[in-house]
Scaffold this motif. Structure first.
Motif, PDB file in Angstrom:
ATOM      1  N   GLU A  24      -3.488   3.348   7.429  1.00 12.00           N
ATOM      2  CA  GLU A  24      -3.074   4.525   8.202  1.00 12.00           C
ATOM      3  C   GLU A  24      -1.562   4.547   8.406  1.00 12.00           C
ATOM      4  O   GLU A  24      -0.927   5.605   8.319  1.00 12.00           O
ATOM      5  N   LYS A  25      -0.964   3.386   8.675  1.00 17.10           N
ATOM      6  CA  LYS A  25       0.489   3.333   8.836  1.00 17.10           C
ATOM      7  C   LYS A  25       1.201   3.673   7.538  1.00 17.10           C
ATOM      8  O   LYS A  25       2.231   4.370   7.542  1.00 17.10           O
ATOM      9  N   ALA A  26       0.661   3.180   6.425  1.00 18.05           N
ATOM     10  CA  ALA A  26       1.259   3.495   5.127  1.00 18.05           C
ATOM     11  C   ALA A  26       1.196   4.992   4.848  1.00 18.05           C
ATOM     12  O   ALA A  26       2.154   5.598   4.353  1.00 18.05           O
ATOM     13  N   LEU A  27       0.074   5.615   5.201  1.00 20.04           N
ATOM     14  CA  LEU A  27      -0.079   7.055   4.982  1.00 20.04           C
ATOM     15  C   LEU A  27       0.795   7.873   5.922  1.00 20.04           C
ATOM     16  O   LEU A  27       1.210   8.996   5.586  1.00 20.04           O
ATOM     17  N   SER A  28       1.090   7.332   7.105  1.00 16.82           N
ATOM     18  CA  SER A  28       1.857   8.091   8.093  1.00 16.82           C
ATOM     19  C   SER A  28       3.318   8.263   7.681  1.00 16.82           C
ATOM     20  O   SER A  28       4.003   9.171   8.154  1.00 16.82           O
ATOM     21  N   VAL A  76       0.833  -1.201   0.000  1.00 25.12           N
ATOM     22  CA  VAL A  76       0.000   0.000   0.000  1.00 25.12           C
ATOM     23  C   VAL A  76       0.870   1.254   0.000  1.00 25.12           C
ATOM     24  O   VAL A  76       0.642   2.194  -0.776  1.00 25.12           O
ATOM     25  N   GLU A  77       1.881   1.277   0.860  1.00 22.53           N
ATOM     26  CA  GLU A  77       2.748   2.457   0.943  1.00 22.53           C
ATOM     27  C   GLU A  77       3.454   2.726  -0.380  1.00 22.53           C
ATOM     28  O   GLU A  77       3.484   3.867  -0.873  1.00 22.53           O
ATOM     29  N   GLU A  78       4.036   1.684  -0.965  1.00 18.62           N
ATOM     30  CA  GLU A  78       4.767   1.879  -2.223  1.00 18.62           C
ATOM     31  C   GLU A  78       3.832   2.295  -3.349  1.00 18.62           C
ATOM     32  O   GLU A  78       4.163   3.167  -4.150  1.00 18.62           O
TER      33      GLU A  78
END
Length: 470
Positions: A419-423, A362-364
């Protein structure tokens, strides 16, 4: 009598959603039958009937499909970057998947070879702005004839070249249809007609599935829309709203599957930007709706793509873990997943590995979709440190998580992954403050299908399930 029964025929599962008074009333998910798609529909209907304690009836029965993953498409044009940009817009919700971009920059023999190897269902023949280059489209038409692939050719090139191209193809019995140039000027895309044409071919293709023609006769509207198109339409409705109700503004949809992680973003404010601020099409990321597909970021088929993109030690470090042996186990776990795509984790460590892979994918995917803050001067582009470039998602207020992984996890855990990916924004232009909503019941596509008939009803359904504090 309920309001809507929505059917989605996928390659693996057939989902049905019964909607009444803007709310989900019953659901089913059954394996899609290769012999007759109606078998899965009947089984799902019986399952819902047992749950309801009575017959399943609806005033309107509508359908979407993602079976076979969409039509195989090759785009041909004059310049590779421009053709790729336009083709991606055409394919965004039409039911097609782009397998190759070829252009006049490629040797003619290579272009013929690609067509013969891929054997596409659709060839999007682009090339040249209106009244610009004609030679590339004519040359590509001759190469299509030489390849003898039998694909439907959508002639979407320079309008002046179109009669010559059509005459060449028709004289050689190549099926084709003319649509307006998908890039009439270097500042403008015009893709609606091309999308609609691909959609018609998509319908023809999926009706070859056993039982689907008879199933269509049971629908209120025989038109079966591509599932990605339904998701995009719902995303736009959620963002923009309808004539009597405002949407939420900027929206991001993260759709994570076993093979890809897709990111849609809809930013209504971009609709009012002047042309000079939008810029050239080839570099334009400021259209209202934008989609990226990360084919090497997935939870099963593309699991090693995640660890190839981010070192397993770094994946663990993001969780506060420093353990080289565990990193090696994570790498081997991804290899197992690619070789056994139905594999389910059977230990607490493997469950955590799945969670870490999901957060990383998700983050990438989000960071590839979003723009970033410039950190070094670039004399060629004039970019200076501190300058934002690319798609600016900082004002987005709603992020919707879609996909089987999210749907089958506790809602808090699914939301925490996003949420962690967005943070971990870093220099990326990701949302600064956004509500994360998990589409646990696959209602986004449901609203999109309904939206083809009543955008007001569809928006009320979206408002019930996807807008915080409603």
């Amino acid at each position: 009598m309920n309001d809507y029964l929505i059917i989605d025929i996928g390659s693996t599962y057939t989902k049905q959603r019964l909607i009444d008074n803007h709310r989900l009333f019953a659901t089913s998910q059954t394996p899609t039958s290769l012999d007759d798609v109606r078998g899965a529909i009947r089984e799902g209907r019986e399952q819902m009937g047992r749950d309801l304690g009575g017959p399943v009836e609806a005033a309107r029965v509508l359908a979407s499909s993602s079976a076979a993953g969409g039509l195989r498409m090759v785009a041909m044009g004059y310049m590779a970057r421009v053709t790729a940009r336009a083709a991606k817009e055409v394919a965004m919700n039409s039911g097609a998947k782009i397998l190759e971009i070829i252009s006049s920059e490629d040797p003619p023999d290579y272009r013929v070879q690609i067509l013969m190897e891929i054997k596409p269902d659709i060839i999007l023949l682009a090339g040249g702005t209106d009244y610009g280059d004609e030679s590339s489209a004519v040359e590509n038409a001759k190469l299509i004839i030489e390849s003898k692939v039998g694909a439907m050719v959508i002639i979407a090139c320079n309008i002046v070249a179109q009669p010559t191209v059509a005459a060449l193809l028709e004289a050689n019995d190549v099926p084709c249809v003319r649509v307006p140039n998908i890039m009439p000027t270097i500042h403008k895309l015009n893709v609606d007609k091309a999308r609609h044409t691909i959609h018609r071919e998509f319908i023809k293709q999926i009706t070859k599935a056993p039982g689907l023609v008879k199933m269509q006769a049971e629908l209120t509207d025989e038109q079966v829309i591509p599932t990605p198109g339904a998701v995009l339409l719902a995303s736009e409705l959620l963002a923009k709203g309808v004539y009597n109700a405002d949407g939420v503004g900027g929206v991001i949809v993260v759709d994570m599957g076993g093979a890809t992680t897709d990111v849609h973003s809809v930013i209504p404010a971009y609709a009012s930007l002047p042309q000079e601020e939008i810029g050239l099409i080839v570099t334009n990321v400021k259209q209202v709706a934008y989609r990226t597909v990360e084919g090497n970021l997935g939870m099963r088929v593309s699991a090693t793509g995640v660890t190839n993109s981010v070192d397993p030690r770094e994946i663990l470090a993001r969780q506060g873990i420093v353990d080289d042996d565990m990193a090696e186990r994570l790498r081997k776990y991804c290899e197992i997943l690619e070789q056994n795509t139905d594999y389910l984790p059977d230990s607490e460590e493997e469950k955590n590995f799945d969670k870490y892979l999901a957060q990383t994918a998700v983050e990438e995917a989000l960071k590839r979709h979003a723009g970033h803050i410039v950190t070094e001067s670039d004399p060629l582009t004039g970019a200076q440190p501190g300058m934002p470039i690319g798609r600016d998602l900082r004002s987005v207020t709603t992020v919707v998580a879609v996909g089987g992984y999210f749907a089958h996890r506790p809602e808090e855990e699914a939301r925490e992954i996003v949420e962690k990916a967005l943070s971990r924004r870093g220099i990326s232009l990701l949302p600064e403050h956004a509500d994360v909503v998990v589409d646990r019941d696959y209602l986004l596509f449901t609203a999109g299908v309904i939206g083809m008939h009543s955008d007001i009803y569809a928006f009320e359904l979206l408002r019930t399930y996807f807008i915080a504090n409603q």
